[in-house]
Structure formats: structure tokens, C-alpha cells
Design a protein around this motif. Structure first.
Motif, mmCIF file in Angstrom:
data_model
loop_
_atom_site.group_PDB
_atom_site.id
_atom_site.type_symbol
_atom_site.label_atom_id
_atom_site.label_comp_id
_atom_site.label_asym_id
_atom_site.label_seq_id
_atom_site.Cartn_x
_atom_site.Cartn_y
_atom_site.Cartn_z
ATOM 1 N N SER A 138 0.863 -1.185 0.000
ATOM 2 C CA SER A 138 0.000 0.000 0.000
ATOM 3 C C SER A 138 0.893 1.226 0.000
ATOM 4 N N LYS A 139 0.341 2.304 -0.485
ATOM 5 C CA LYS A 139 1.164 3.495 -0.633
ATOM 6 C C LYS A 139 1.253 4.265 0.688
ATOM 7 N N PRO A 140 2.453 4.465 1.199
ATOM 8 C CA PRO A 140 2.613 5.300 2.395
ATOM 9 C C PRO A 140 2.210 6.741 2.086
ATOM 10 N N LYS A 141 1.810 7.432 3.119
ATOM 11 C CA LYS A 141 1.405 8.834 2.989
ATOM 12 C C LYS A 141 2.649 9.718 3.125
ATOM 13 N N LEU A 142 2.868 10.596 2.146
ATOM 14 C CA LEU A 142 4.069 11.436 2.080
ATOM 15 C C LEU A 142 3.687 12.897 1.958
ATOM 16 N N TRP A 143 4.313 13.724 2.759
ATOM 17 C CA TRP A 143 4.174 15.184 2.629
ATOM 18 C C TRP A 143 5.455 15.751 2.044
ATOM 19 N N ALA B 32 6.982 10.904 -7.189
ATOM 20 C CA ALA B 32 6.408 10.800 -5.843
ATOM 21 C C ALA B 32 4.924 10.472 -5.902
ATOM 22 N N GLN B 33 4.205 11.126 -6.794
ATOM 23 C CA GLN B 33 2.765 10.898 -6.912
ATOM 24 C C GLN B 33 2.450 9.515 -7.471
ATOM 25 N N ARG B 34 3.375 8.968 -8.236
ATOM 26 C CA ARG B 34 3.197 7.611 -8.763
ATOM 27 C C ARG B 34 3.326 6.576 -7.656
ATOM 28 N N ASP B 35 4.277 6.798 -6.743
ATOM 29 C CA ASP B 35 4.643 5.757 -5.782
ATOM 30 C C ASP B 35 4.101 5.964 -4.378
ATOM 31 N N TYR B 36 3.611 7.171 -4.087
ATOM 32 C CA TYR B 36 3.164 7.484 -2.732
ATOM 33 C C TYR B 36 1.821 8.206 -2.770
ATOM 34 N N ASP B 37 1.117 8.136 -1.660
ATOM 35 C CA ASP B 37 -0.083 8.949 -1.458
ATOM 36 C C ASP B 37 0.428 10.309 -0.995
ATOM 37 N N THR B 38 0.487 11.253 -1.905
ATOM 38 C CA THR B 38 1.311 12.450 -1.722
ATOM 39 C C THR B 38 0.502 13.711 -1.467
ATOM 40 N N ILE B 39 0.938 14.466 -0.467
ATOM 41 C CA ILE B 39 0.452 15.823 -0.209
ATOM 42 C C ILE B 39 1.586 16.768 -0.586
ATOM 43 N N ILE B 40 1.324 17.736 -1.457
ATOM 44 C CA ILE B 40 2.366 18.642 -1.937
ATOM 45 C C ILE B 40 2.039 20.069 -1.518
ATOM 46 N N ASN B 41 3.024 20.745 -1.007
ATOM 47 C CA ASN B 41 2.874 22.163 -0.667
ATOM 48 C C ASN B 41 2.980 22.973 -1.957
ATOM 49 N N VAL C 6 0.813 11.881 8.067
ATOM 50 C CA VAL C 6 1.695 11.244 7.083
ATOM 51 C C VAL C 6 2.682 10.293 7.749
ATOM 52 N N ASP C 7 3.213 9.402 6.920
ATOM 53 C CA ASP C 7 4.245 8.468 7.371
ATOM 54 C C ASP C 7 5.649 8.994 7.118
ATOM 55 N N ALA C 8 5.761 9.944 6.172
ATOM 56 C CA ALA C 8 7.076 10.439 5.758
ATOM 57 C C ALA C 8 6.971 11.899 5.342
#
Length: 320
Positions: free
Chosen positions: A3-8, A21-30, A48-50
Motif C-alpha cells: 500500500s502506498k505510504p502517505k508522504l508530505w 512521488a505521486q506515482r509511488d506514494y499517497d502524496t500531499i504537496i505544498n 503522514v508516514d514520511a
């Protein structure tokens, strides 16, 4: 990764980095690319996890103690980690990584630009032509300091310092260096090692700083050490602003002991030091040493490589 870890991603990184990053992670981008406060960093850690931060995001002891247990890894988009309290983060079980190797040449290029620009009156010359006030020439007009064949001192002979030395050899510079440990002959390439900074400084017509900011190196170039440089020397700093006592540097420039300086980093960032602005023999850039497309992509990918390893149960290559 099942499952995709949550990344900020705390700042606006390169397009290639964000795409991966968006391909491999559940990503929040500033996407606003604005600096986050300590409270915002803490609040995000619960979601987030990372985190991939830059050197602009501060993880001091107070922030570290307030981070949510969900956060497992901080994969810095930087080589320097003076913005992170490593013992405090380690005590919380948070892994910290950085991005060495990939920005050495880009930063060394900026150091060369600053050295040449400071030596040859780049700021004053540009202003003179740009303002329309260039109406005079003579053999004594804007005479600078020649780089070719000059003696260069380097403090900190890590990856960036060695990259800068390689480029300086193209100008036939005589290279002297101080480092915590002496390099092997195959890495020295004929450079002269100094076991103390004090033995290096009196020989350095040009001095370039390439060491990390630590409690031991804060204020490294203070009034006493600046005075040990030869009269008319030139100081270059592309490492960290904390290495230089800015009041002492200003006094040395105003007295003429330091002929010029080239600075890409400052004690206060963003913003710099307004007191430097009236001196056109201080060539300044806004901390852009690694700002090339190739290097920004490489830094982002290195941070993601570290995340990939961590979430695959491996030890990240750049774990600190």
C-alpha cells in the motif's frame, strides 16, 4: 510496497520528482511553496508516514518532541542537516536521511562564479553599465585580483570542496586545504594539507568555505581568523551562513583587509544581511548553489530512493 505510504512534500520540488512521488506514494504537496510554521509541521506529522523537507523546515528539539508517532522518516532534500536536531529525532525513533553526492558540482560552479565575480568587480561593473553611467576608461579602471595561478585555501574538503578544487585546477590555482582528516593522495591531486586552520589562513589569497554548520563551526570565520588572511584576500561561502561572523566580515571589508567577498548563504535566510548591500565588492546570491534542473531532479530522486528503501524494509543509503 503493498500500500502506498502517505508522504508530505514540504516545498515545491522539481516536476520529475513530483511525478515520481505521486506515482509511488499517497502524496500531499505544498503547491503554494510557502514556508511552514513549527505548528504546521507538527500538525502534518499526524497525517503522514514520511516528510521530504528542505533545509528551510526546522526540526529542532521542541518540534521533534511534538511530532506525531505516525511519522517514521524525514528524507531531507538537502545535504546539510543543521536544521534537524538529530539526537532529538533519533530519540523519537524517526529515521533521517539527506542527499549527498548529487549537488557537489552545481555548488562548486556557484563557488567559482562567486570567486570570479568578487575578484573582478562583477557587481560594480554590472551596475555601472546597467545604470548608463559607464562613461570612462583607463588602464587603472576597475582593476581586480587575478584568479589564475593564485593560492586558494579550502576549508572542508568533502564532496563539494573536492569538486571546487577540481575546477580551480583549471585556473592553475595552488590549492591548500584544511579538513578534519587528510585525504588520500589520489583525492588530494597535489593539494597541500594543513592540520590546522591557523596554518592555512595566512597563505590563502582566496578562501572558500565548504564545511557543514555545527556547534563547532558556527562563527568559524570570526574577526581573529579574518585578520589572519593576507591583506586583500577574498572570501567565498557557499556552505552555510552560520560559518561567518557577519559583523566581523563587514568590518574587514570596510577596512579593506578583505578586498571582496562572494556569498551564497547568510545567517538570516531568506533575506540575507542588508548591511552588505551598500558594498559592491560583496557579490551575493540567494542560496542557489544547487539550483540547476539536473541537480534538483537528482536531489529529489535521491530523497525518494531513501524513502523507497525504508518502506521496503531496507536501510536507506543516506541514513544519518
Amino acid at each position: 510496497m503493498n500500500s502506498k505510504p502517505k508522504l508530505w512534500i514540504a516545498r515545491r520540488l522539481s516536476d520529475a520528482t513530483l511525478e515520481r512521488a505521486q506515482r509511488d506514494y499517497d502524496t500531499i504537496i505544498n503547491t503554494d511553496d510557502r514556508l511552514s510554521t513549527a505548528d504546521e509541521i507538527v500538525a502534518m506529522s499526524a497525517k503522514v508516514d514520511a516528510i521530504i523537507p528542505c533545509h528551510s523546515e526546522l526540526f529542532n528539539a521542541d518540534v521533534a518532541q511534538r511530532l506525531d508517532p505516525r511519522l517514521k522518516i524525514i528524507a531531507n532534500h538537502s545535504v546539510g542537516v543543521d536544521h534537524c536536531d538529530l539526537p532529538a529525532l533519533k530519540s523519537r525513533g524517526i529515521v533521517v536521511t539527506n542527499t549527498p553526492d548529487v549537488l557537489s558540482d552545481a555548488t562548486a560552479e556557484i563557488a567559482m562564479l562567486l570567486m570570479l565575480g568578487a575578484a573582478r568587480h562583477a557587481v560594480e561593473g554590472d551596475h555601472l553599465v546597467r545604470s548608463g553611467n559607464w562613461d570612462f576608461w583607463s588602464p587603472s579602471f576597475m582593476v581586480g585580483k587575478q584568479v589564475t595561478g593564485a593560492r586558494l585555501g579550502i576549508i572542508g574538503m568533502g564532496r563539494v570542496g573536492q569538486a571546487f578544487a577540481r575546477k580551480a585546477r583549471g585556473f592553475d590555482m595552488e590549492i591548500h586545504y584544511y579538513n578534519r582528516t587528510r585525504l588520500t593522495p589520489d583525492k588530494e591531486h597535489g593539494a597541500t594539507y594543513h592540520s590546522t586552520i591557523e596554518s592555512l589562513l595566512p597563505l590563502a589569497g582566496f578562501l572558500s568555505l565548504h564545511c557543514p554548520a555545527t556547534p563547532e563551526t558556527t562563527g568559524l570565520m570570526n574577526a581573529e581568523r579574518l585578520a589572519q588572511l593576507p591583506p586583500g584576500s577574498i572570501l567565498v561561502n557557499t556552505a552555510r551562513g552560520a560559518l561567518v561572523d557577519e559583523a566581523a566580515l563587514l568590518a574587514a571589508v570596510e577596512s579593506g583587509h578583505i578586498a571582496a567577498a562572494g556569498l551564497d548563504c547568510f545567517v538570516t535566510e531568506p533575506g540575507g544581511n542588508p548591511a552588505f548591500s551598500s558594498h559592491r565588492n560583496i557579490f551575493m546570491l540567494p542560496h542557489i548553489g544547487s539550483a540547476t534542473v539536473r541537480t534538483r531532479d537528482a536531489m529529489g530522486f535521491r530523497a525518494l530512493d531513501n524513502l523507497d528503501a525504508f518502506f521496503n524494509g531496507e536501510t536507506p543509503k543516506d541514513k544519518l
